[in-house]
Motif scaffolding. Structure first.
Motif: not given
Length: 318
Positions: A86-87, A259-262, A26, A265-266, A101, A117, A61
């Motif tokens: 993405y936080s 989208e929920r797949d990281p 992190e 998203q990236m 992320m 985001e 976010h």
């Protein structure tokens, strides 16, 4: 650090809380700013399933800023890097994000806000829309998301019909390349106008960006036989009804574009960074209102009420 806490419906408190520490893989980001999302409005208004108080910084976010600390195992990112991430607790002076992320922002973006985001979300929606040259694309709802998609679809060679409530939103759509604009006032008048513009064929692609029942109903009417309907609006205020009879008869594809797949998203976030850094897309006209953390309530009100000229609110710390 200072952070905003949602105390209850319509009630924001700014509090001094402990600064978070990054764990393994992190990073900690000193937040420069965070966009205000329309999805913040329902929790702020008070959905019946909400519990209060919320987490410190919890509605935010759409952050960007500089890494000031990294946890064990982080490779490729270091303190001082300017990033978007993405936080999820970014209405605060510091937030934690997974290193995977988080993306470093290139020097071309120095000094510019970058709410990664929503920009990444728009690029992912565009990719899933499979828009091709020569197609007619209706975009319903020209706010931040609809405006970005108007530019992307136009640049892809599509003819964009922008449909929105406010004249200034339609003007914005023209700025970003819309070929046609229609005020979103009369359901059947809109359908008739799209029929006229398309010779009764309607639209190969329709992107609904509002998140309400009526625009979703309208989207189904506007999509052509065998076309694709993209649900990009965030429907979070309860169930929806759809005309399955019409959808079945038309044989259309329905895409829920959240989208929920990281990894996906990236991918969108990387594409957005590249587009803005290269100058192929300029989001600057969309950042219309800026607020301090103490003014977060005002920023939420503006996002809800959309005063003259409003597109996107940013809460900034610098």
């Amino acid at each position: 650090m200072r952070a905003a806490i949602l105390e209850g419906p319509g009630a924001i408190r700014i509090a001094e809380v402990s600064r978070p520490e990054p764990g393994e893989d992190e990073v900690r980001i000193r937040v420069e700013g965070c966009g205000v999302c329309a999805s913040n409005l329902e929790p702020w208004a008070g959905q019946e399933w909400m519990t209060y108080p919320g987490e410190a910084g919890g509605l935010g976010h759409e952050a960007w800023g500089r890494i000031d600390a990294v946890g064990p195992g982080v490779v490729g990112l270091e303190p001082g890097d300017r990033v978007a991430a993405y936080s999820f607790r970014a209405f605060a002076e510091y937030d934690i994000a997974a290193a995977a992320m988080t993306i470093r922002l290139p020097p071309q973006l120095d000094g510019q806000p970058f709410p990664g985001e929503p920009l990444g979300c728009a690029f992912n929606i565009f990719r899933r829309s499979d828009i091709r040259p020569g197609q007619t694309v209706a975009i319903i709802g020209i706010g931040f998301l609809g405006a970005v998609l108007t530019r992307l679809a136009s640049d892809a060679g599509a003819r964009v019909i922008a449909i929105s409530r406010r004249q200034e939103s339609l003007d914005l759509a023209r700025h970003y390349g819309a070929a046609e604009t229609i005020p979103m006032h009369d359901h059947y008048a809109i359908i008739d106008q799209v029929k006229q513009l398309t010779g009764e064929a309607m639209c190969e692609r329709v992107i609904e960006c509002v998140g309400k029942q009526w625009p979703l109903d309208l989207a189904g009417e506007l999509v052509a036989f065998g076309g694709r309907l993209m649900v990009a609006g965030y429907h979070q205020d309860g169930p929806r009804q759809v005309s399955m009879q019409m959808w079945n008869w038309k044989g259309i594809d329905i895409i829920n574009a959240h989208e929920r797949d990281p990894a996906v998203q990236m991918q969108g976030l990387r594409e957005a960074v590249e587009a803005v850094a290269s100058g192929s897309f300029d989001p600057t006209p969309l950042y219309t209102h800026r607020y301090t953390l103490d003014q977060l309530g005002e920023a939420l009100e503006a996002t809800r009420d959309k005063p003259q000229g409003f597109v996107k609110a940013l809460v900034t710390f610098a």
